[in-house]
Structure formats: C-alpha cells, structure tokens
Scaffold this motif. Structure first.
Motif, PDB file in Angstrom:
ATOM      1  N   ARG A 194      45.942  38.465  32.246  1.00  0.00           N
ATOM      2  CA  ARG A 194      44.994  38.773  33.316  1.00  0.00           C
ATOM      3  C   ARG A 194      44.414  37.447  33.802  1.00  0.00           C
ATOM      4  O   ARG A 194      43.804  36.722  33.040  1.00  0.00           O
ATOM      5  CB  ARG A 194      43.875  39.689  32.823  1.00  0.00           C
ATOM      6  CG  ARG A 194      44.338  41.066  32.370  1.00  0.00           C
ATOM      7  CD  ARG A 194      43.160  41.965  31.988  1.00  0.00           C
ATOM      8  NE  ARG A 194      42.436  42.438  33.164  1.00  0.00           N
ATOM      9  CZ  ARG A 194      41.245  42.006  33.538  1.00  0.00           C
ATOM     10  NH1 ARG A 194      40.611  41.097  32.832  1.00  0.00           N
ATOM     11  NH2 ARG A 194      40.647  42.476  34.621  1.00  0.00           N
ATOM     12  N   TRP A 195      44.588  37.129  35.090  1.00  0.00           N
ATOM     13  CA  TRP A 195      44.117  35.834  35.584  1.00  0.00           C
ATOM     14  C   TRP A 195      43.633  35.872  37.026  1.00  0.00           C
ATOM     15  O   TRP A 195      43.105  34.868  37.532  1.00  0.00           O
ATOM     16  CB  TRP A 195      45.227  34.787  35.446  1.00  0.00           C
ATOM     17  CG  TRP A 195      46.482  35.067  36.229  1.00  0.00           C
ATOM     18  CD1 TRP A 195      47.454  35.966  35.919  1.00  0.00           C
ATOM     19  CD2 TRP A 195      46.886  34.449  37.456  1.00  0.00           C
ATOM     20  NE1 TRP A 195      48.448  35.946  36.874  1.00  0.00           N
ATOM     21  CE2 TRP A 195      48.129  35.019  37.827  1.00  0.00           C
ATOM     22  CE3 TRP A 195      46.333  33.457  38.270  1.00  0.00           C
ATOM     23  CZ2 TRP A 195      48.817  34.644  38.979  1.00  0.00           C
ATOM     24  CZ3 TRP A 195      47.016  33.079  39.423  1.00  0.00           C
ATOM     25  CH2 TRP A 195      48.244  33.665  39.756  1.00  0.00           C
ATOM     26  N   LEU A 196      43.757  37.017  37.697  1.00  0.00           N
ATOM     27  CA  LEU A 196      43.302  37.137  39.076  1.00  0.00           C
ATOM     28  C   LEU A 196      41.987  37.915  39.118  1.00  0.00           C
ATOM     29  O   LEU A 196      41.964  39.124  38.878  1.00  0.00           O
ATOM     30  CB  LEU A 196      44.361  37.860  39.920  1.00  0.00           C
ATOM     31  CG  LEU A 196      45.682  37.106  40.103  1.00  0.00           C
ATOM     32  CD1 LEU A 196      46.689  37.979  40.827  1.00  0.00           C
ATOM     33  CD2 LEU A 196      45.453  35.804  40.854  1.00  0.00           C
ATOM     34  N   PRO A 197      40.872  37.248  39.397  1.00  0.00           N
ATOM     35  CA  PRO A 197      39.559  37.917  39.383  1.00  0.00           C
ATOM     36  C   PRO A 197      39.476  39.039  40.411  1.00  0.00           C
ATOM     37  O   PRO A 197      39.930  38.899  41.549  1.00  0.00           O
ATOM     38  CB  PRO A 197      38.578  36.780  39.730  1.00  0.00           C
ATOM     39  CG  PRO A 197      39.328  35.517  39.461  1.00  0.00           C
ATOM     40  CD  PRO A 197      40.765  35.821  39.725  1.00  0.00           C
ATOM     41  N   GLN A 198      38.919  40.169  39.990  1.00  0.00           N
ATOM     42  CA  GLN A 198      38.652  41.308  40.865  1.00  0.00           C
ATOM     43  C   GLN A 198      39.893  41.733  41.656  1.00  0.00           C
ATOM     44  O   GLN A 198      39.832  42.022  42.848  1.00  0.00           O
ATOM     45  CB  GLN A 198      37.504  40.970  41.830  1.00  0.00           C
ATOM     46  CG  GLN A 198      36.215  40.621  41.115  1.00  0.00           C
ATOM     47  CD  GLN A 198      35.113  40.211  42.067  1.00  0.00           C
ATOM     48  OE1 GLN A 198      35.330  39.973  43.246  1.00  0.00           O
ATOM     49  NE2 GLN A 198      33.891  40.134  41.551  1.00  0.00           N
ATOM     50  N   HIS A 199      41.013  41.781  40.949  1.00  0.00           N
ATOM     51  CA  HIS A 199      42.276  42.146  41.606  1.00  0.00           C
ATOM     52  C   HIS A 199      43.012  43.159  40.731  1.00  0.00           C
ATOM     53  O   HIS A 199      43.654  42.797  39.744  1.00  0.00           O
ATOM     54  CB  HIS A 199      43.136  40.899  41.820  1.00  0.00           C
ATOM     55  CG  HIS A 199      44.445  41.177  42.495  1.00  0.00           C
ATOM     56  ND1 HIS A 199      44.542  41.522  43.833  1.00  0.00           N
ATOM     57  CD2 HIS A 199      45.725  41.173  42.020  1.00  0.00           C
ATOM     58  CE1 HIS A 199      45.808  41.693  44.163  1.00  0.00           C
ATOM     59  NE2 HIS A 199      46.550  41.508  43.076  1.00  0.00           N
ATOM     60  N   PHE A 200      42.898  44.418  41.089  1.00  0.00           N
ATOM     61  CA  PHE A 200      43.550  45.495  40.349  1.00  0.00           C
ATOM     62  C   PHE A 200      43.296  45.313  38.850  1.00  0.00           C
ATOM     63  O   PHE A 200      42.167  45.302  38.417  1.00  0.00           O
ATOM     64  CB  PHE A 200      45.042  45.551  40.690  1.00  0.00           C
ATOM     65  CG  PHE A 200      45.294  45.840  42.146  1.00  0.00           C
ATOM     66  CD1 PHE A 200      45.169  47.125  42.629  1.00  0.00           C
ATOM     67  CD2 PHE A 200      45.619  44.815  43.031  1.00  0.00           C
ATOM     68  CE1 PHE A 200      45.382  47.404  43.977  1.00  0.00           C
ATOM     69  CE2 PHE A 200      45.830  45.087  44.378  1.00  0.00           C
ATOM     70  CZ  PHE A 200      45.708  46.377  44.842  1.00  0.00           C
ATOM     71  N   ASN A 201      44.340  45.142  38.049  1.00  0.00           N
ATOM     72  CA  ASN A 201      44.142  44.932  36.607  1.00  0.00           C
ATOM     73  C   ASN A 201      44.181  43.465  36.231  1.00  0.00           C
ATOM     74  O   ASN A 201      44.390  43.114  35.075  1.00  0.00           O
ATOM     75  CB  ASN A 201      45.205  45.707  35.806  1.00  0.00           C
ATOM     76  CG  ASN A 201      46.608  45.182  36.065  1.00  0.00           C
ATOM     77  OD1 ASN A 201      46.829  44.362  36.948  1.00  0.00           O
ATOM     78  ND2 ASN A 201      47.567  45.661  35.285  1.00  0.00           N
ATOM     79  N   GLY A 202      43.962  42.587  37.213  1.00  0.00           N
ATOM     80  CA  GLY A 202      43.940  41.150  36.932  1.00  0.00           C
ATOM     81  C   GLY A 202      45.298  40.486  37.015  1.00  0.00           C
ATOM     82  O   GLY A 202      45.414  39.278  36.798  1.00  0.00           O
TER      83      GLY A 202
END
Length: 209
Positions: A122-130
């Motif tokens: 998980r590495w994308l902030p506030q994006h689906f499940n990251g």
C-alpha cells in the motif's frame, strides 16, 4: 470481561441477576447511533496487538525485534511471514494484530522507491486500497523505483503509459520526499505513527458497514 461489564451495568450480582435489556453489540455502538459507547473488547485487543507489530516494523534495531525476527521471520518481513507450527502464544497474538496493520499501513516514498512493490504494498494515499487498480498482467514494472527518473521525479510518460488514468493521477500527485529508505507509516494519523484509537475506530467502522 464482557460478561462482567454487562452484569455491572445492569446491576447483576452473584445473588441477584437482573435482565440485560440491550444486547452487547448495541451497547458497544456509538452514542450517536443509539448505543452506550462501550468498547468492543475484541477490536480493542486487536488494536493493542497491532501496536506490538508496529514496534517490530518501526524499531527493527531493538532487541525484541531482532530476537523475534531471528526466530520467526528471518527470511521475510513481518507483514509477509506465516505462522509457524510451534509458534508461541505471544507470537500468535502479535500476528493477530496484523489484521488492522494491513489496513492502515502505507509506504511513504522517502528515497528511490526500491523498497516498495507497486502491486503488493500500500503506497498511494487515499486511493482505493492504497494500490493501483490497473491489472498486473504483462506489466514489466514491479518497484516504484522503476517509475522514478534519475533526477528523482516521476517519469510521467511511463506512468501514463502503464497505468489507468485514475491510477496515474494518484501516482503523480504522490510526493517523493527526498533521500533515505522508504518507510512504513500509519495513514490514519497525520504524523504517521500508529494510534490504538484510530486502529480501533477502523475496526469498528468495518463492523458497522
């Protein structure tokens, strides 16, 4: 503990058992939802155990972390290790805390992105499940480092070529923070540190929905 709390609330004792007029699940609901705001003890325990796992990840140089890593996950990392057959009760309890860690942890791109897997972490902030929703099939990029240029900027042309538009936009607005190794952070807190309160709230929100 649940029975003891409920008996105390309804005035029950060893000699005089009173009727429990509301089920426990209703008592643990928030007051704004018609409950009494009692803590769900299972979720609170999981949130507390998650803090132990967080310490292993955020303080890998500590004696406790080094001993547990050498015993249980010397060839992998904490989030990916499996429970061994003869694991201690303590270690099994810590693994139970990963239930909430896996939902609130996020990788922050501090360095070159070589420690972050595009499709698994998980590495994308506030994006689906990251993670990207772009299908993994036939993709030739695996690490975030593959998406960063030598000057430390996103390779916009490559990002837009590989990912769906919604993923590409999320990646391009994610900051690359500078030098050093990528680190785990707790997404639900601005300071990035694990919070038992926010972890408990996360579990409760999932129960309600």
């Amino acid at each position: 503990m649940r029975a003891a709390i409920a008996n105390y609330w309804w005035g029950s004792s060893t000699d005089n058992r009173h009727i429990h007029w509301m089920r426990w699940g209703r008592l643990t609901a928030a007051k704004c939802q018609g409950g009494m705001g009692f803590r769900n003890l299972r979720h609170f325990n999981v949130a507390m155990l998650g803090k132990q796992g967080w310490r292993l990840m955020s303080r890998p140089e500590s004696l406790c972390a080094r001993v547990l890593k050498g015993r249980y996950f010397h060839d992998s990392d904490f989030m990916e290790c499996t429970r061994k057959k003869h694991a201690s009760h303590t270690w099994r309890a810590i693994l139970a805390g990963r239930e909430v860690l896996g939902q609130g942890l996020i990788k922050r791109i501090i360095g070159d992105g070589s420690l972050t897997n595009i499709w698994r972490d998980r590495w994308l902030p506030q994006h689906f499940n990251g993670r990207p929703i772009t299908p993994l099939a036939d993709q030739y990029v695996t690490r975030v480092a593959d998406l960063i240029t030598a000057s430390g900027q996103w390779n916009e042309d490559l990002v837009r070529q590989v990912f769906f538009l919604v993923d590409a936009e999320a990646i391009l607005r994610t900051p690359i923070r500078g030098r050093g190794d990528d680190i785990w952070a707790w997404e639900l807190e601005k300071h990035g540190m694990y919070s038992v309160r926010s972890a408990y709230r996360l579990l409760e929100n999932q129960r309600l929905h």
